[in-house]
Design a protein around this motif. Structure first.
Motif, PDB file in Angstrom:
ATOM      1  N   UNK A   8       0.843  -1.041  -0.010  1.00 53.77           N
ATOM      2  CA  UNK A   8       0.015  -0.037  -0.063  1.00 53.77           C
ATOM      3  C   UNK A   8       0.868   1.244   0.019  1.00 53.77           C
ATOM      4  N   UNK A   9       0.567   2.239  -0.934  1.00 55.51           N
ATOM      5  CA  UNK A   9       1.271   3.342  -0.962  1.00 55.51           C
ATOM      6  C   UNK A   9       0.532   4.696  -0.313  1.00 55.51           C
ATOM      7  N   UNK A  10       1.016   5.114   0.604  1.00 56.47           N
ATOM      8  CA  UNK A  10       0.493   6.461   1.190  1.00 56.47           C
ATOM      9  C   UNK A  10       1.118   7.538   0.630  1.00 56.47           C
ATOM     10  N   UNK A  11       0.493   8.225  -0.374  1.00 57.30           N
ATOM     11  CA  UNK A  11       1.052   9.135  -1.028  1.00 57.30           C
ATOM     12  C   UNK A  11       1.010  10.434  -0.225  1.00 57.30           C
ATOM     13  N   UNK A  12       0.314  10.599   0.788  1.00 52.11           N
ATOM     14  CA  UNK A  12       0.383  11.793   1.535  1.00 52.11           C
ATOM     15  C   UNK A  12       1.651  11.892   2.459  1.00 52.11           C
ATOM     16  N   UNK A  13       2.077  10.609   3.119  1.00 55.34           N
ATOM     17  CA  UNK A  13       3.295  10.432   3.695  1.00 55.34           C
ATOM     18  C   UNK A  13       4.644  10.431   2.935  1.00 55.34           C
ATOM     19  N   UNK A  14       4.283   9.958   1.638  1.00 59.83           N
ATOM     20  CA  UNK A  14       5.543  10.171   0.658  1.00 59.83           C
ATOM     21  C   UNK A  14       5.861  11.601   0.508  1.00 59.83           C
ATOM     22  N   UNK A  15       4.901  12.176   0.289  1.00 61.99           N
ATOM     23  CA  UNK A  15       4.958  14.017   0.201  1.00 61.99           C
ATOM     24  C   UNK A  15       5.415  14.337   1.099  1.00 61.99           C
ATOM     25  N   UNK A  16       4.927  14.231   2.485  1.00 70.04           N
ATOM     26  CA  UNK A  16       5.506  14.928   3.826  1.00 70.04           C
ATOM     27  C   UNK A  16       6.773  14.536   3.793  1.00 70.04           C
ATOM     28  N   UNK A  17       7.302  13.210   3.677  1.00 69.40           N
ATOM     29  CA  UNK A  17       8.348  12.937   3.932  1.00 69.40           C
ATOM     30  C   UNK A  17       9.578  13.595   2.892  1.00 69.40           C
ATOM     31  N   UNK A  18       8.885  13.958   1.677  1.00 68.04           N
ATOM     32  CA  UNK A  18       9.901  14.570   0.721  1.00 68.04           C
ATOM     33  C   UNK A  18       9.907  15.958   1.220  1.00 68.04           C
ATOM     34  N   UNK A  19       9.049  16.566   1.688  1.00 66.06           N
ATOM     35  CA  UNK A  19       8.939  18.143   2.397  1.00 66.06           C
ATOM     36  C   UNK A  19       9.938  18.151   3.372  1.00 66.06           C
ATOM     37  N   UNK A  20       9.777  17.194   4.113  1.00 63.88           N
ATOM     38  CA  UNK A  20      10.894  17.063   5.273  1.00 63.88           C
ATOM     39  C   UNK A  20      12.423  17.032   5.009  1.00 63.88           C
ATOM     40  N   UNK A  21      12.387  16.443   3.957  1.00 59.79           N
ATOM     41  CA  UNK A  21      13.810  16.041   3.287  1.00 59.79           C
ATOM     42  C   UNK A  21      14.428  17.535   2.620  1.00 59.79           C
ATOM     43  N   UNK A  22      13.496  18.192   1.838  1.00 62.81           N
ATOM     44  CA  UNK A  22      13.539  19.358   1.191  1.00 62.81           C
ATOM     45  C   UNK A  22      14.048  20.461   2.167  1.00 62.81           C
ATOM     46  N   UNK A  49      12.812  19.667  -8.640  1.00 63.37           N
ATOM     47  CA  UNK A  49      12.047  18.399  -9.187  1.00 63.37           C
ATOM     48  C   UNK A  49      10.669  18.404  -8.598  1.00 63.37           C
ATOM     49  N   UNK A  50      10.505  18.755  -7.407  1.00 66.79           N
ATOM     50  CA  UNK A  50       9.107  18.665  -6.512  1.00 66.79           C
ATOM     51  C   UNK A  50       7.822  19.205  -7.085  1.00 66.79           C
ATOM     52  N   UNK A  51       8.058  20.242  -7.841  1.00 70.79           N
ATOM     53  CA  UNK A  51       6.775  20.915  -8.580  1.00 70.79           C
ATOM     54  C   UNK A  51       6.232  19.967  -9.623  1.00 70.79           C
ATOM     55  N   UNK A  52       7.224  19.280 -10.332  1.00 73.12           N
ATOM     56  CA  UNK A  52       6.852  18.439 -11.291  1.00 73.12           C
ATOM     57  C   UNK A  52       6.282  16.949 -10.712  1.00 73.12           C
ATOM     58  N   UNK A  53       6.967  16.476  -9.568  1.00 73.57           N
ATOM     59  CA  UNK A  53       6.917  15.220  -9.202  1.00 73.57           C
ATOM     60  C   UNK A  53       5.409  15.443  -8.234  1.00 73.57           C
ATOM     61  N   UNK A  54       5.161  16.393  -7.278  1.00 73.78           N
ATOM     62  CA  UNK A  54       3.974  16.498  -6.793  1.00 73.78           C
ATOM     63  C   UNK A  54       2.730  16.710  -7.700  1.00 73.78           C
ATOM     64  N   UNK A  55       2.997  17.580  -8.954  1.00 73.39           N
ATOM     65  CA  UNK A  55       2.026  17.613  -9.970  1.00 73.39           C
ATOM     66  C   UNK A  55       1.520  16.569 -10.656  1.00 73.39           C
ATOM     67  N   UNK A  56       2.556  15.523 -10.790  1.00 72.21           N
ATOM     68  CA  UNK A  56       2.242  14.084 -11.500  1.00 72.21           C
ATOM     69  C   UNK A  56       1.580  13.332 -10.584  1.00 72.21           C
ATOM     70  N   UNK A 117       1.077  24.321  -2.166  1.00 69.51           N
ATOM     71  CA  UNK A 117      -0.552  23.984  -2.455  1.00 69.51           C
ATOM     72  C   UNK A 117      -0.677  22.668  -3.071  1.00 69.51           C
ATOM     73  N   UNK A 118       0.534  22.056  -3.870  1.00 68.53           N
ATOM     74  CA  UNK A 118       0.241  20.744  -4.508  1.00 68.53           C
ATOM     75  C   UNK A 118       0.438  19.625  -3.108  1.00 68.53           C
ATOM     76  N   UNK A 119       1.589  19.994  -2.292  1.00 66.26           N
ATOM     77  CA  UNK A 119       1.782  19.229  -1.215  1.00 66.26           C
ATOM     78  C   UNK A 119       0.734  19.089  -0.230  1.00 66.26           C
ATOM     79  N   UNK A 120      -0.161  20.356   0.063  1.00 71.89           N
ATOM     80  CA  UNK A 120      -1.028  20.346   0.920  1.00 71.89           C
ATOM     81  C   UNK A 120      -2.251  19.643   0.373  1.00 71.89           C
TER      82      UNK A 120
END
Length: 404
Positions: A8-22, A49-56, A117-120
């Motif tokens: 199972x993939x939790x996109x929300x936690x993946x996104x949150x983790x990427x924001x923490x790394x950023x 990268x993140x604007x394109x990744x989050x957009x995708x 906005x995309x992360x949120x």
């Protein structure tokens, strides 16, 4: 949440983790440690990268776009940037001058907005809290490392702090924006006492006087003011737009070398305070820009003549005029409509934008956007403390029962 095979993939936690790394990599790049260059590289690559990744990811998760308040604010932000671009092009054509900073100047507004906005949109309230906690912990550790470690905070060094002269050996303009936004978030969503205390300590140590004062105000409002969650009066928001637009124009007028001398005489005579002290030297930066023969060619064109004047609203005004200023002020005040806590936070932002600078602190704005969008979408589950609730907690007073 998506699935890949049995996983199972939790996109929300993946996104949150990427924001923490950023944001964590940015903080660690400022920590004056041996691997600072590596963290700086990680931050710069992720920022691209993140604007394109989050957009995708957003397109994969959402087959169709639903119109919401958040979506409307995003579109309004894009319109603001588009109008600033058109005004800048007009300024270049009318002045006959090029502006090599135009794209980077517009990206200062655009990229943090897209990422935030995309992360949120990809996270829920719990995931946002996880993200903000991770950012706080890493940023606070990085801040302590930048000071030389926690051991540098001693009683002797604490005694050298002077609020009146704005001196502190722990002051940090790099971490000030992050700490102010994080403290405002955790003071409102105070789900964990330790995290909340750390966030308050963080903003106090970075020692930007206005941020410290507003943080104390946020504590009072969050704990004791029952009206903090009430919807803001739209008329007051509109009046605030007018006030800050006019204040900026008046401030720019008096900062002009032709008028600053008269203002200096007035303050020295009646308050024994010169304008250099009053503006923390920014009147000198402004005079240097005007005397350089500055002619506007749009957003960020002042940087072609001198260093940053460190007054963001004044800078916007002299670069894109009254219309550009009004659009910028009106857009960011829309976030104040969430509730009165958001109104006070936006007020603190504009006080900083008028007297100082923060538009170019992209990491700070990413956290600010997340905070403001959270205030628009999620209320605090922590009840406001009233005198009655404090008495109940302290003395065990219960409803319909008298204690003897």
């Amino acid at each position: 949440m998506g699935t890949v095979g049995k996983w199972k993939i939790s996109w929300g936690y993946i996104c949150a983790s990427l924001m923490i790394i950023l944001l964590g990599s940015f903080s660690l790049s400022q920590a004056k440690i041996g691997s600072s260059d590596l963290f700086s590289w990680i931050y710069n690559q992720l920022y691209k990268i993140l604007p394109y990744l989050f957009g995708g990811i957003y397109i994969l998760k959402n087959k169709k776009i639903t119109r919401t308040k958040i979506f409307d604010l995003f579109c309004m932000g894009l319109c603001m940037i588009g109008i600033l671009c058109l005004i800048s092009i007009f300024e270049m054509l009318s002045s006959g001058r090029e502006n090599p900073n135009l794209i980077s100047g517009l990206n200062i507004f655009l990229i943090p907005m897209i990422i935030s906005f995309l992360a949120f949109a990809l996270m829920d309230k719990k995931q946002i809290y996880y993200m903000m906690t991770g950012i706080l912990v890493i940023s606070f550790i990085a801040y302590l490392l930048s000071l030389g470690g926690a051991s540098s905070i001693t009683l002797k060094t604490l005694q050298t702090i002077s609020f009146s002269s704005s001196y502190s050996p722990f002051e940090s303009h790099v971490f000030a924006g992050l700490s102010a936004a994080l403290s405002a978030y955790f003071i409102y969503y105070r789900e964990n006492k330790v995290i909340t205390i750390v966030s308050i300590l963080f903003v106090i140590l970075t020692f930007k006087r206005a941020s410290v004062v507003f943080a104390l105000g946020f504590i009072i409002v969050s704990l004791f003011c029952v009206w903090k969650d009430s919807k803001t009066n739209k008329k007051i928001v509109n009046i605030s737009v007018i006030i800050f637009t006019v204040l900026t124009m008046v401030y720019a007028f008096f900062m002009n070398p032709e008028h600053i001398t008269k203002l200096n005489t007035f303050f020295v005579k009646y308050f024994n305070l010169n304008t250099f002290e009053l503006t923390m030297g920014r009147n000198t930066l402004y005079s240097r820009l005007i005397n350089s023969g500055f002619i506007s060619a749009g957003i960020d064109s002042s940087w072609c003549y001198s260093a940053d004047i460190e007054m963001d609203l004044v800078k916007v005004y002299i670069e894109v005029g009254f219309l550009g200023l009004l659009i910028v002020v009106a857009y960011f005040w829309q976030f104040a409509k969430a509730n009165w806590y958001a109104y006070i936070y936006v007020l603190s932002i504009f006080f900083n934008l008028l007297t100082s600078h923060s538009f170019h602190t992209t990491t700070g704005w990413i956290v600010r956007y997340i905070l403001l969008l959270s205030l628009l979408s999620y209320s605090s589950e922590m009840s406001t403390l009233t005198l009655k609730s404090l008495l109940k907690k302290r003395f065990g007073i219960r409803k319909n029962k008298r204690q003897f």
